[in-house]
Design an enzyme around this catalytic site. Structure first.
Site, PDB file in Angstrom:
ATOM      1  N   SER A  95      40.172 -32.259  96.213  1.00  0.00           N
ATOM      2  CA  SER A  95      38.884 -31.784  95.676  1.00  0.00           C
ATOM      3  C   SER A  95      38.408 -30.428  96.294  1.00  0.00           C
ATOM      4  O   SER A  95      38.929 -29.666  96.512  1.00  0.00           O
ATOM      5  CB  SER A  95      38.013 -33.181  95.762  1.00  0.00           C
ATOM      6  OG  SER A  95      36.868 -32.697  94.877  1.00  0.00           O
ATOM      7  N   ASP A 231      39.873 -29.116  92.225  1.00  0.00           N
ATOM      8  CA  ASP A 231      40.701 -29.712  91.120  1.00  0.00           C
ATOM      9  C   ASP A 231      40.037 -29.873  89.759  1.00  0.00           C
ATOM     10  O   ASP A 231      40.349 -30.659  89.019  1.00  0.00           O
ATOM     11  CB  ASP A 231      41.119 -31.133  91.736  1.00  0.00           C
ATOM     12  CG  ASP A 231      40.014 -32.203  91.790  1.00  0.00           C
ATOM     13  OD1 ASP A 231      38.799 -31.555  92.248  1.00  0.00           O
ATOM     14  OD2 ASP A 231      40.071 -33.594  91.269  1.00  0.00           O
TER      15      ASP A 231
END
Length: 459
Positions: A95, A231
């Site tokens: 992330s 992401d």
């Protein structure tokens, strides 16, 4: 710190995400959860992701299952494809955290795994599955379908006449954002495509980046500027001056456009939504999409949505977009909370700043102190949470304490309505500070003051 489940997915240092560990978690997931006809695999653009994805794919095949390889793509695009096909998915991503870390996000046939699923996976670690599966390369239609979701919902003229900067950096959605802006009639201005991975945290954008956003908006005469984290499940949106519109403002605006009735959002989101009369209920949760999803599923209400302070938006019902329907997607999405406010501003004939100014006036600021391990931050927060005298000394510059919320970390509300919320990260050695005040200057002042206080205490 060994890899572990945090607020969303398994996270750890790259050097600790060995093929043996990845195989163990993949097999445990297959053993513990409903995986359907195949397990789809995607990854972000950090350097370690392709190798970790290969370990995931090999583990799926060795377990006698079919691995469908989607490659580099946004997490919500992978989740949407799995959900629509009755399949499961594993996304390799860290992330927004730095490139020396990475992780896995798991999706069953019903969507993102719950905290109960996480416990079931941990209980199955060590399960050795044996079989002969297959690896199948995807056709590429997953990204096409993800883009079509928004074109069909918003229409080809949704952003007509708008000049939108796209901060591409190393987001796995960097080209998709450009394509979507163009498909909705806007003019996309690509900016700062990066060969190296940049850990953009949409909840704690650094001062240098904020200055750069303002410079780009001025230089390119932009109506707005958009981006995502690595992401692409968290949005970043700035108005025409480069000022960031925070995630817990994007969320209520998106909910308003879609006609949502019930809102589920973590305790870290600001209190503005509580003052918006069009929502019948606002449910507060612990921080992390699994908790938001659990609240969305438990309420029994129609037209439920969720959002987080990082901007990720979860749609729990079939909603009417400006020109077409948007199917439910119970995982964090970046594009919906980017596009909805832009469309609303264009329709109203105003800028994003003016659109936001029409909302109840609550202002937030958030940032983090990095390099603080949990074994240091946890005792500090426990003392503040359990000892009123210690808390009183620490908050001696604030008005009298009105209430204390321990839902997730320590959230203190003071007379006059100011809020300070402290919590240690579930994904990285960080301590986060969230503040809320009646104007932005006061919020920024409070944030700087408490970051300095915390740093002095814990250094």
């Amino acid at each position: 710190m060994a890899p572990k489940f945090g607020t969303s997915g398994l996270r750890g240092l790259v050097v600790e995400l060995t093929s043996e560990l990845v195989t163990s978690y993949t097999h445990a997931f297959i053993q513990a959860c409903e995986t359907g006809s195949a397990v789809r695999v995607g990854w972000d653009l950090r350097p370690s992701s392709p190798d970790i994805a290969k370990a995931v794919i090999d583990a799926i095949v060795a377990a006698g299952r079919t691995a469908i390889v989607d490659g580099a793509l946004p997490t919500p695009a992978l989740a949407l494809a799995a959900l629509n096909r009755g399949q499961s998915a594993i996304m390799v991503t860290g992330s927004h955290i730095p490139a020396d870390r990475n992780g896995l996000k798991f999706y069953t046939t019903g969507g993102e795994i719950s905290k109960d699923d996480e416990a079931a996976i941990i209980a199955q670690l060590g399960a050795a599955l044996d079989g002969q599966g297959a690896q199948v390369d995807a056709t590429g239609d997953v990204i096409t379908a993800y883009v079509a979701r928004y074109v069909n919902g918003f229409g080809a003229d949704a952003l007509k006449g708008m000049r939108i900067g796209v901060y591409q950096h190393s987001s796995v959605a960097r080209d998709i954002m450009v394509d979507v802006v163009k498909a909705l009639g806007g003019e996309a201005v690509p900016l700062a495509w990066s060969e190296t991975f940049i850990p953009v945290d949409t909840e704690a954008v650094d001062p240098i980046t904020r200055v750069q956003l303002a410079q780009w908006c001025d230089e390119h005469k932009l109506d707005a500027l958009i981006s995502t984290d690595g992401d692409a499940d968290r949005p970043m949106v700035a108005d025409a001056t480069g000022k960031i519109v925070v995630g817990d403002v994007l969320g209520p605006l998106t909910a308003r456009l879609l006609g949502a009735e019930r809102i589920c959002t973590p305790v870290s989101s600001n209190t503005m939504v509580d003052e918006m009369s069009e929502f019948s209920a606002v449910v507060r949760t612990r921080i992390g999409s699994p908790f938001v999803i659990a609240a969305m599923e438990s309420g029994g209400a129609r037209n439920v949505v969720g959002y987080e302070a990082n901007g990720g938006f979860l749609l729990g019902f079939t909603a009417d977009g400006p020109v077409g329907q948007l199917a439910p997607l119970m995982t964090r999405d970046c594009l919906l909370p980017i596009l909805a406010p832009l469309y609303m501003a264009r329709k109203a004939g105003c800028g994003l700043a003016e659109l936001v100014a029409g909302l109840p006036s609550r202002f937030t600021a958030t940032d983090r102190l990095t390099g603080i391990e949990t074994d240091i931050s946890r005792p500090f927060l426990e003392r503040l949470s359990t000892d009123a005298a210690v808390r009183g000394t620490f908050f001696d510059d604030m008005p009298a304490e009105l209430s204390v919320d321990l839902t997730d970390g320590l959230r203190v509300t003071f007379e006059g309505g100011e809020i300070v919320h402290l919590r240690h990260s579930g994904n990285a050695p960080e301590l986060r500070c969230y503040v809320e005040a009646e104007n932005q200057q006061r919020a920024d002042t409070l944030l700087a003051m408490f970051l300095e206080k915390i740093s002095a205490r814990l250094s």
